[in-house]
Design an enzyme around this catalytic site. Structure first.
Site, PDB file in Angstrom:
ATOM      1  N   GLU A 239       9.634  -3.737  10.106  1.00  0.00           N
ATOM      2  CA  GLU A 239       9.990  -2.211   9.747  1.00  0.00           C
ATOM      3  C   GLU A 239      10.564  -1.459  10.740  1.00  0.00           C
ATOM      4  OE1 GLU A 239       7.142  -0.748   6.936  1.00  0.00           O
ATOM      5  OE2 GLU A 239       8.128   1.320   6.867  1.00  0.00           O
TER       6      GLU A 239
ATOM      7  N   ASP B 210       0.913  -1.225   0.119  1.00  0.00           N
ATOM      8  CA  ASP B 210       0.144   0.094   0.010  1.00  0.00           C
ATOM      9  C   ASP B 210       0.675   1.086   0.099  1.00  0.00           C
ATOM     10  OD1 ASP B 210       0.719  -0.092   2.698  1.00  0.00           O
ATOM     11  OD2 ASP B 210      -1.154  -0.142   3.523  1.00  0.00           O
TER      12      ASP B 210
ATOM     13  N   GLU C 278      -0.964  -5.644   8.999  1.00  0.00           N
ATOM     14  CA  GLU C 278      -0.450  -4.906   9.926  1.00  0.00           C
ATOM     15  C   GLU C 278      -0.720  -4.900  11.368  1.00  0.00           C
ATOM     16  OE1 GLU C 278       0.336  -0.620   8.627  1.00  0.00           O
ATOM     17  OE2 GLU C 278       1.068  -1.143   6.731  1.00  0.00           O
TER      18      GLU C 278
ATOM     19  N   LYS D  76      -0.929  -9.595   3.318  1.00  0.00           N
ATOM     20  CA  LYS D  76      -0.317  -8.988   4.496  1.00  0.00           C
ATOM     21  C   LYS D  76      -1.093  -7.884   5.174  1.00  0.00           C
ATOM     22  CE  LYS D  76       3.425  -5.952   3.937  1.00  0.00           C
ATOM     23  NZ  LYS D  76       2.829  -4.637   4.837  1.00  0.00           N
TER      24      LYS D  76
ATOM     25  N   ASP E 274      -0.856  -6.351  -0.199  1.00  0.00           N
ATOM     26  CA  ASP E 274      -1.191  -5.779   1.064  1.00  0.00           C
ATOM     27  C   ASP E 274      -2.846  -5.643   1.315  1.00  0.00           C
ATOM     28  OD1 ASP E 274       0.930  -4.987   2.857  1.00  0.00           O
ATOM     29  OD2 ASP E 274       1.236  -2.997   1.830  1.00  0.00           O
TER      30      ASP E 274
HETATM   31  O1  KIV Z   1       3.518  -0.936   1.750  1.00  0.00           O
HETATM   32  C1  KIV Z   1       4.443  -1.537   1.398  1.00  0.00           C
HETATM   33  O2  KIV Z   1       5.154  -1.352   0.446  1.00  0.00           O
HETATM   34  C2  KIV Z   1       5.201  -2.228   2.742  1.00  0.00           C
HETATM   35  C3  KIV Z   1       6.738  -2.432   2.559  1.00  0.00           C
HETATM   36  C4  KIV Z   1       7.557  -1.146   2.764  1.00  0.00           C
HETATM   37  C5  KIV Z   1       7.071  -3.354   3.579  1.00  0.00           C
HETATM   38  O3  KIV Z   1       4.553  -2.471   3.498  1.00  0.00           O
END
Ligand code: KIV
Length: 265
Positions: free
Chosen positions: A182, A46, A115, A113, A85
């Site tokens: 991160e 994202d 968070e 993914k 994401d």
């Molecule tokens: O959104 C993204 O590109 C990420 C990476 C920085 C790991 O989550």
């Protein structure tokens, strides 16, 4: 064609101490270029809200944005493992989560993914039970930028470090098959990497994780706003996109990147 990268490939890379290389990707042409150079993992991040759309943060990104770019990346990819994401508020409750994860998987992702820590344990179990592999993301989780009061290094101080370690273990126990860490101190990233039996991919987390990821625009040194301390401009040193990606892969595999300069204490 080289063998497709799967969750089993990535796990055995960790077990054999072979570094995993990852980049964000958003379209078919770059996906093809990265794939041909041998990148192991591509993430439709994202971060596209910032590097493609020009927003200040990632909160404006929608599921349909990620679906569109995931379809494009999938078209250009033969070997690499593709992760999409789940954007801000797209996994706030279980019904929404399953609906949105299904859209991303149908668009061509092989994993989604999310968070965050403890609050995601049931979400992860539920996704796994429905056939969706999950990547966790801890440390500086950009969707929480307003909670953190800015893009700041996380896990400094004993208490915060202990909490992050516990959260990583809880996520791994719940069923994540990969973890992005991160902007955390190198020593903490190393501790977490040793404590969980899944691949840990760092960004601004030092050289001791199982692999590295960068936002592609940062790796090419063309991000609109600024260059994060943890990134490196590989285009500047090579003058050619293919060579830049090759050099990034070589430096991650050899452990030359990230150096002290690109890491936090
Ligand atoms: O959104 C993204 O590109 C990420 C990476 C920085 C790991 O989550």
């Amino acid at each position: 064609m080289n063998k497709k990268v799967t969750t089993s490939t990535l796990l055995s890379m960790k077990q054999q101490g072979q570094k995993i290389t990852a980049l964000t990707a958003y379209d078919a042409s770059f996906a093809k270029l990265f794939d041909e150079q041998g990148i192991d993992v591509m993430l439709i991040g994202d971060s596209l809200g910032m590097v493609l759309q020009g927003s200040e943060d990632t909160l404006t990104v929608t599921v349909d944005d990620i679906v569109y770019h995931t379809r494009s990346v999938r078209q250009g990819t033969q070997r690499a493992f593709v992760i999409a994401d789940m954007p801000f508020m797209s996994y706030a409750n279980s019904e929404q989560t399953y609906h949105n994860a299904a859209k991303l998987m149908a668009a061509g992702a092989s994993m989604v993914k999310v968070e965050g820590g403890d609050w995601l344990l049931e979400t992860i179990k539920g996704l796994n039970q429905r056939g969706v592999p999950v990547c966790g993301h801890l440390g500086l989780t950009p969707q929480s930028v307003h909670v953190f009061g800015g893009f700041k290094v996380q896990g400094r101080g004993d208490l915060q470090a202990e909490q992050l370690l516990e959260q990583a273990q809880a996520l791994a126990h719940a069923g994540i098959q990969m973890l992005v860490l991160e902007c955390v101190p190198t020593s903490l990233a190393e501790k977490i990497t040793l404590a969980v039996n899944i691949p840990v991919i760092g960004i601004g987390a030092g050289a001791k994780t199982d692999g590295q990821i960068l936002v592609m625009h940062d790796m090419f040194g063309i991000s609109a706003n600024y260059m994060p301390k943890f990134s490196k401009n590989y285009l500047e040193q090579t003058g050619d996109m293919r060579e830049a990606v090759k050099s990034y892969i070589e430096e991650v595999q050899s452990g030359a990147f990230p150096g002290e300069l690109h890491s936090f204490n």
